[in-house]
Each structure stands twice: as C-alpha cells, then as structure tokens.
Scaffold this active site. Structure first.
Site, PDB file in Angstrom:
ATOM      1  N   ASP A   1      16.769  -3.429 -65.213  1.00 25.07           N
ATOM      2  CA  ASP A   1      17.777  -3.558 -64.162  1.00 25.07           C
ATOM      3  C   ASP A   1      17.225  -3.073 -62.819  1.00 25.07           C
ATOM      4  O   ASP A   1      16.412  -2.152 -62.775  1.00 25.07           O
ATOM      5  CB  ASP A   1      19.009  -2.718 -64.559  1.00 25.07           C
ATOM      6  CG  ASP A   1      20.233  -3.067 -63.729  1.00 25.07           C
ATOM      7  OD1 ASP A   1      20.223  -4.104 -63.044  1.00 25.07           O
ATOM      8  OD2 ASP A   1      21.210  -2.296 -63.764  1.00 25.07           O
TER       9      ASP A   1
ATOM     10  N   HIS B   1      12.994 -10.526 -58.822  1.00 26.47           N
ATOM     11  CA  HIS B   1      12.781 -11.041 -60.181  1.00 26.47           C
ATOM     12  C   HIS B   1      11.292 -11.337 -60.415  1.00 26.47           C
ATOM     13  O   HIS B   1      10.762 -11.103 -61.498  1.00 26.47           O
ATOM     14  CB  HIS B   1      13.615 -12.298 -60.418  1.00 26.47           C
ATOM     15  CG  HIS B   1      15.104 -12.047 -60.382  1.00 26.47           C
ATOM     16  ND1 HIS B   1      15.689 -10.970 -61.000  1.00 26.47           N
ATOM     17  CD2 HIS B   1      16.122 -12.737 -59.789  1.00 26.47           C
ATOM     18  CE1 HIS B   1      17.005 -11.002 -60.804  1.00 26.47           C
ATOM     19  NE2 HIS B   1      17.283 -12.059 -60.059  1.00 26.47           N
TER      20      HIS B   1
ATOM     21  N   LEU C   1       2.220  -6.741 -81.867  1.00 25.10           N
ATOM     22  CA  LEU C   1       3.470  -6.375 -81.190  1.00 25.10           C
ATOM     23  C   LEU C   1       4.477  -7.499 -81.388  1.00 25.10           C
ATOM     24  O   LEU C   1       4.172  -8.671 -81.133  1.00 25.10           O
ATOM     25  CB  LEU C   1       3.245  -6.174 -79.681  1.00 25.10           C
ATOM     26  CG  LEU C   1       4.535  -5.931 -78.885  1.00 25.10           C
ATOM     27  CD1 LEU C   1       5.117  -4.541 -79.187  1.00 25.10           C
ATOM     28  CD2 LEU C   1       4.299  -6.070 -77.383  1.00 25.10           C
TER      29      LEU C   1
HETATM   30  C1  FPP Z   1      18.493  -7.205 -63.526  1.00 25.55           C
HETATM   31  O1  FPP Z   1      18.328  -7.014 -62.153  1.00 25.55           O
HETATM   32  C2  FPP Z   1      17.497  -8.132 -64.017  1.00 25.55           C
HETATM   33  C3  FPP Z   1      17.775  -9.384 -64.474  1.00 25.55           C
HETATM   34  C4  FPP Z   1      19.124  -9.949 -64.521  1.00 25.55           C
HETATM   35  C5  FPP Z   1      16.721 -10.296 -64.914  1.00 25.55           C
HETATM   36  C6  FPP Z   1      15.496  -9.708 -65.571  1.00 25.55           C
HETATM   37  C7  FPP Z   1      14.423 -10.689 -65.449  1.00 25.55           C
HETATM   38  C8  FPP Z   1      13.123 -10.432 -65.223  1.00 25.55           C
HETATM   39  C9  FPP Z   1      12.582  -9.074 -65.201  1.00 25.55           C
HETATM   40  C10 FPP Z   1      12.132 -11.516 -64.958  1.00 25.55           C
HETATM   41  C11 FPP Z   1      11.905 -12.564 -65.994  1.00 25.55           C
HETATM   42  C12 FPP Z   1      11.801 -12.057 -67.390  1.00 25.55           C
HETATM   43  C13 FPP Z   1      10.784 -12.294 -68.261  1.00 25.55           C
HETATM   44  C14 FPP Z   1      10.889 -11.845 -69.680  1.00 25.55           C
HETATM   45  C15 FPP Z   1       9.536 -12.961 -67.870  1.00 25.55           C
HETATM   46  P1  FPP Z   1      19.520  -7.384 -61.157  1.00 25.55           P
HETATM   47  O2  FPP Z   1      19.235  -8.724 -60.603  1.00 25.55           O
HETATM   48  O3  FPP Z   1      20.837  -7.268 -61.864  1.00 25.55           O
HETATM   49  O4  FPP Z   1      19.332  -6.265 -60.094  1.00 25.55           O
HETATM   50  P2  FPP Z   1      20.453  -5.507 -59.259  1.00 25.55           P
HETATM   51  O5  FPP Z   1      21.349  -4.825 -60.263  1.00 25.55           O
HETATM   52  O6  FPP Z   1      19.659  -4.541 -58.436  1.00 25.55           O
HETATM   53  O7  FPP Z   1      21.157  -6.549 -58.444  1.00 25.55           O
END
Ligand code: FPP
Length: 251
Positions: free
Chosen positions: A29, A46, A140
C-alpha cells in the site's frame, strides 16, 4: 504497532536459531501517496511499486522464505477510475512479460489467487502462461492476489461445499475446518505466518481473512515503492521476536 525504517534492526540481531516464516503475505500500500508526494501521476507510483515487488521477491528468496503472497489488486480496486485499472493491468502484463524468464530461472513458481475471469483475455493468457511455465519450480512459491477478496473467496468455498453436499460427495456433518480449507483458493498451501502492510494503515482490507487467523501482523510506515530488503529483513527480525502461541497458554 507501526514502526518506521529507523526502528528496523539488521537481520543479524534475530534470535539465534530463529527460523524465517514459511509464508509471508504482503499488503502493498502507498503507491498513490508516494507519487503524490513527488507531484507525479499515480501510475508512476505503481511503476515504482513494481520495482519494490522485484526487490521483495529477491529478499524472500535470500531469506529462505518458501511462500510469498502479494496483494496486487483487490476485488474492490475495480471501482477505481478505468484509466488506473488499465494502467495497473498493463503494468502487471508488462511485469510478467519482462520478468517471467528470470523468475523461472530463479526457481519461482507463480500462482494467481482471485477472480481472473474479470480480466481481459490477453491478461488472462499471460497469467495462465506464468503459472504453466513455472509449474515445476520449488524455491519460492509466489502467489499474486488479483481481483481477490477474502469474503468472495470464502463465499465461493461455501457454495462449492454446499454443492458437494447436494451431489452426495460431502457429508455436511463431516465438514471440518481442514475439509473446508480444501475449497479455498489456497488449498494445500501453508497459512501465512507473517502479514506485512505498508503505508501506515492498520487494516487487513479483505486479504486472506481465513488464512491469517494466527498470522503475526506487522504494519510499517514506509510507502510500498520505498520497500526493499532492509524493510523485509527488519520485519523478519520482528517476527522472530514474537512469541506465537496459537491460542494455547504459555508452558
Ligand atoms: C496500493 O497503493 C497498491 C495497489 C492498489 C496496487 C499494487 C500494485 C503494484 C505494486 C504493481 C503491480 C504488481 C505486480 C505484482 C507486478 P494505492 O494506489 O492504494 O496507494 P495510496 O493508498 O497511497 O493511494
């Protein structure tokens, strides 16, 4: 308890003989806040988060963790603007295309948890390919939770169990915890020992609710794109210090 980078100890200070957790689950997050703090669009967060995914996989392999489950896209994330959903799925496809050969060389077995039917055919094809290509790997086990929601998963398992009872292959009176688990998407996998959430939020957000019944929870103030081996190993040190009793009284 939330703690920041400054509180994390080097791995060397883990108790002597401490075993790493067998299964680590991560709620990644803070990508959006990381981008906003830099005046960048959310997709930049992202993108940087994808690099943190790579670092985390490497850290898990180094530490001898056998199972890593990453919450990449929740069933609720479909409610985000279409543009962000497209960017996220695009990044995921790109990640698999770019990294699959290397992951496979490193002995990583990829599995997808969640409702992949909601993705476009080309994304589904990439996910199927990742699972097929890495099927024989054992170093893994990497689970990527996509379009995943624990309540959906548990409801689907309950439906499947009810159907088995109707079909006459399951005696409802014999539906124990162990039998019920065979209907979950994690059937046959160990439960997470350690659940990490970044970005300072203290919630499970519908992630592995059944499986995390006895997981140790660690909440870090670091935003996901800043997560790396120091944070991962610091969480393992904190995990090693915890006394796990699984509901029993201390001896
Ligand atoms: C939360 O941050 C994160 C996500 C909803 C997406 C997670 C995705 C990735 C790390 C990239 C792609 C994944 C892989 C496995 C290659 P948020 O957008 O909710 O952040 P915020 O709470 O600060 O708005």
């Amino acid at each position: 308890m939330a703690f920041g980078k400054q509180d994390l100890q080097p791995l060397a200070s883990a108790p002597v003989g401490a075993q790493p957790p067998q299964h680590v689950a991560v709620i990644m997050d803070g990508n959006g806040r990381w981008a906003a703090a830099r005046g960048l669009p959310r997709v930049a967060g992202h993108r940087a988060g994808t690099q943190a995914v790579r670092r985390t996989i490497e850290a898990a392999i180094e530490a001898g963790v056998g199972w890593l489950t990453l919450y990449a896209f929740s069933s609720e994330n479909w409610r985000r603007p279409a543009e962000e959903v497209m960017e996220l799925t695009g990044l995921l496809r790109h990640f698999i295309r770019q990294e699959l050969a290397e992951l496979s060389r490193e002995g990583v077995r990829v599995r997808v948890l969640g409702d992949r039917a909601r993705f476009e055919p080309d994304t589904r094809a990439e996910l199927d390919r990742a699972e097929r290509t890495t099927l024989g790997n054992t170093r893994l086990n990497l689970n990527i939770a996509l379009s995943y929601g624990a309540r959906d998963e548990i409801a689907a398992a309950a439906r499947a169990a009810a159907q088995a009872a109707l079909d006459g292959t399951l005696d409802p009176a014999a539906l124990t915890v162990e039998r019920f688990e065979r209907f979950l998407s994690t059937a046959g996998m160990p439960d997470p020992d350690l659940m990490i959430r970044t970005s300072g939020e203290h919630r499970l957000s519908n992630f592995l609710l059944w499986q995390s019944a006895y997981a140790e929870l660690i909440f870090l103030d670091v935003l996901w794109p800043d997560f790396g081996p120091a944070e991962f190993n610091g969480a393992l040190v904190e995990f090693a210090r915890r006394e796990r009793r699984f509901g029993a009284r201390p001896a």
